[in-house]
Motif scaffolding. Structure first.
Motif, PDB file in Angstrom:
ATOM      1  N   GLY A   1      -2.486  -2.208 -10.921  1.00  0.00           N
ATOM      2  CA  GLY A   1      -3.854  -1.710 -10.818  1.00  0.00           C
ATOM      3  C   GLY A   1      -4.714  -2.304 -11.906  1.00  0.00           C
ATOM      4  O   GLY A   1      -4.354  -3.315 -12.496  1.00  0.00           O
TER       5      GLY A   1
ATOM      6  N   ASP B   1     -11.848   6.696 -11.769  1.00  0.00           N
ATOM      7  CA  ASP B   1     -10.763   7.157 -10.893  1.00  0.00           C
ATOM      8  C   ASP B   1      -9.600   7.739 -11.691  1.00  0.00           C
ATOM      9  O   ASP B   1      -8.520   7.950 -11.145  1.00  0.00           O
ATOM     10  CB  ASP B   1     -10.242   5.984 -10.044  1.00  0.00           C
ATOM     11  CG  ASP B   1     -11.340   5.360  -9.205  1.00  0.00           C
ATOM     12  OD1 ASP B   1     -12.144   6.129  -8.654  1.00  0.00           O
ATOM     13  OD2 ASP B   1     -11.388   4.129  -9.122  1.00  0.00           O
TER      14      ASP B   1
ATOM     15  N   HIS C   1       0.837  -1.207   0.000  1.00  0.00           N
ATOM     16  CA  HIS C   1       0.000   0.000   0.000  1.00  0.00           C
ATOM     17  C   HIS C   1       0.873   1.259   0.000  1.00  0.00           C
ATOM     18  O   HIS C   1       0.664   2.173  -0.795  1.00  0.00           O
ATOM     19  CB  HIS C   1      -0.926   0.011   1.222  1.00  0.00           C
ATOM     20  CG  HIS C   1      -1.606   1.326   1.449  1.00  0.00           C
ATOM     21  ND1 HIS C   1      -2.811   1.660   0.866  1.00  0.00           N
ATOM     22  CD2 HIS C   1      -1.232   2.421   2.160  1.00  0.00           C
ATOM     23  CE1 HIS C   1      -3.143   2.896   1.204  1.00  0.00           C
ATOM     24  NE2 HIS C   1      -2.208   3.380   2.003  1.00  0.00           N
TER      25      HIS C   1
ATOM     26  N   SER D   1      -1.032  -6.945  -9.557  1.00  0.00           N
ATOM     27  CA  SER D   1      -0.115  -6.401  -8.546  1.00  0.00           C
ATOM     28  C   SER D   1       1.053  -7.343  -8.261  1.00  0.00           C
ATOM     29  O   SER D   1       0.974  -8.549  -8.549  1.00  0.00           O
ATOM     30  CB  SER D   1      -0.898  -6.098  -7.267  1.00  0.00           C
ATOM     31  OG  SER D   1      -0.567  -7.009  -6.260  1.00  0.00           O
TER      32      SER D   1
ATOM     33  N   GLU E   1       2.763   1.575  -3.365  1.00  0.00           N
ATOM     34  CA  GLU E   1       1.934   1.866  -4.526  1.00  0.00           C
ATOM     35  C   GLU E   1       1.231   3.203  -4.414  1.00  0.00           C
ATOM     36  O   GLU E   1       1.048   3.903  -5.397  1.00  0.00           O
ATOM     37  CB  GLU E   1       0.871   0.767  -4.712  1.00  0.00           C
ATOM     38  CG  GLU E   1       1.416  -0.484  -5.365  1.00  0.00           C
ATOM     39  CD  GLU E   1       0.387  -1.615  -5.386  1.00  0.00           C
ATOM     40  OE1 GLU E   1      -0.821  -1.349  -5.501  1.00  0.00           O
ATOM     41  OE2 GLU E   1       0.809  -2.786  -5.271  1.00  0.00           O
ATOM     42  N   ARG E   2       0.768   3.553  -3.204  1.00  0.00           N
ATOM     43  CA  ARG E   2      -0.134   4.696  -3.113  1.00  0.00           C
ATOM     44  C   ARG E   2       0.308   5.829  -2.208  1.00  0.00           C
ATOM     45  O   ARG E   2      -0.282   6.897  -2.247  1.00  0.00           O
ATOM     46  CB  ARG E   2      -1.524   4.222  -2.626  1.00  0.00           C
ATOM     47  CG  ARG E   2      -2.106   3.219  -3.552  1.00  0.00           C
ATOM     48  CD  ARG E   2      -3.589   3.164  -3.561  1.00  0.00           C
ATOM     49  NE  ARG E   2      -3.952   1.980  -4.330  1.00  0.00           N
ATOM     50  CZ  ARG E   2      -4.006   0.752  -3.835  1.00  0.00           C
ATOM     51  NH1 ARG E   2      -3.782   0.552  -2.552  1.00  0.00           N
ATOM     52  NH2 ARG E   2      -4.307  -0.277  -4.598  1.00  0.00           N
ATOM     53  N   ASP E   3       1.276   5.599  -1.321  1.00  0.00           N
ATOM     54  CA  ASP E   3       1.573   6.679  -0.374  1.00  0.00           C
ATOM     55  C   ASP E   3       3.051   6.704   0.018  1.00  0.00           C
ATOM     56  O   ASP E   3       3.398   6.555   1.183  1.00  0.00           O
ATOM     57  CB  ASP E   3       0.670   6.520   0.867  1.00  0.00           C
ATOM     58  CG  ASP E   3       0.624   7.803   1.694  1.00  0.00           C
ATOM     59  OD1 ASP E   3       1.195   8.817   1.244  1.00  0.00           O
ATOM     60  OD2 ASP E   3       0.007   7.791   2.776  1.00  0.00           O
TER      61      ASP E   3
END
Lengths: 199, 199
Positions: B110, B116, A31, B88, A34-36
């Motif tokens: 993804g 989105d 997570h 992923s 990939e996103r933060d």
């Protein structure tokens, strides 16, 4: 297939968080990557800084970056003759949020638990005894948790207080405000009855 | 009362972890400070290192510290004419753990999700198209998740494969091994029936 070494290290390191197993650690690592990434970098810095810089206040044992914490240094409180004994820094936070208490604190950082090797020294009772012996206190409010260990610890400290002629008090147990009588456990209800006051 | 600045920063930073609210963040911070400073320090270092050093493989887009990942560089696989497309890096891990697949991978990071703002470019389909156009592939196994988005993505990539005369295949849907017929959802059961094979 081997994961890249930094990634395996991160997943392994995340397992030090309470309640995080191998699967959750993997999920968190992916997570963040990939996103933060910014959040992850911030967290890395904050952890490194906090772990190295946060120590304990010399007077009350709570977490502090400086040798004596803000509350112990506060001019308004320094002359207070009331000391509130709690188990953890979060308890100080909870009490401070009520805004009603203006005295000093002493943070045990745990409770007596002989089976786990936690005796009086481990929870700083030598330091507390020194403060009691200095004769600057009138009252010690025992605000340890109402659990078996918390009660034992409170009784132990109460004995210590008697020795130095400081009066120990225990926070009241009873119905939580806004609670419903039929939803409260028997022990609490018993305390609520035995601790009744005339109105 | 103010918490010490490093501590507030740590609690705030911990909230970047998925599913961690303000109370849990506080609990984790105090846990690390009280009981596991070494773990916290390790985690800080691992985070800083991972966030700065882990990038994407130039060939398959999975997480990698070097420009091309181990699998893409593997001598045994380099001549493989089969490419498995997954959503992923954790999917790559799951497939590798079976030990049955010896081909190459392509990681979308993804799935298509126009609402989105995730279109073909965001999931690296330009890179995938380039690989298809090079003529080194016979088969593309579409192993995206069996969700609406996963199916859409699979169909989109299948079209792309047809354009370059590479044959696309979709992983089978049906009863999970060891599952019980009456506990499986209707969709899965329908797939299991329509995908039946003679024995």
């Amino acid at each position: 297939m081997q994961l890249s070494p930094s990634l395996s290290q991160l997943i392994e390191a995340l397992r030090c968080l309470p309640g995080i197993g191998p699967k959750s650690a993997q999920r968190i690592a992916f997570h963040l990557l990939e996103r933060d990434r910014d959040g992850g970098t911030q967290l890395g810095k904050a952890l490194t800084k906090a772990m190295s810089q946060i120590g304990h206040c010399e007077t009350c044992r709570t977490f502090s970056e400086v040798s004596v914490c803000d509350i112990c240094l506060s001019v308004k409180r320094q002359d207070s003759r009331t000391l509130c004994v709690v188990e953890s820094p979060t308890d100080v936070l909870a009490i401070e949020q009520t805004g009603q208490y203006q005295g000093l604190y002493f943070v045990l950082m745990g409770h007596l638990s002989p089976l786990d090797g936690i005796g009086p020294r481990e929870i700083g009772l030598d330091l507390l005894e020194r403060r009691l012996s200095e004769g600057n206190l009138d009252e010690v409010i025992l605000a340890t948790n109402p659990t078996v260990e918390g009660e034992t610890t409170a009784h132990f400290i109460a004995e210590l207080c008697h020795k130095y002629h400081v009066s120990p008090t225990r926070i009241a147990h009873g119905m939580p405000v806004g609670g419903e009588l039929d939803l409260v456990d028997g022990q609490t209800l018993m305390h609520a009855f035995s601790g009744r006051r005339s109105i």
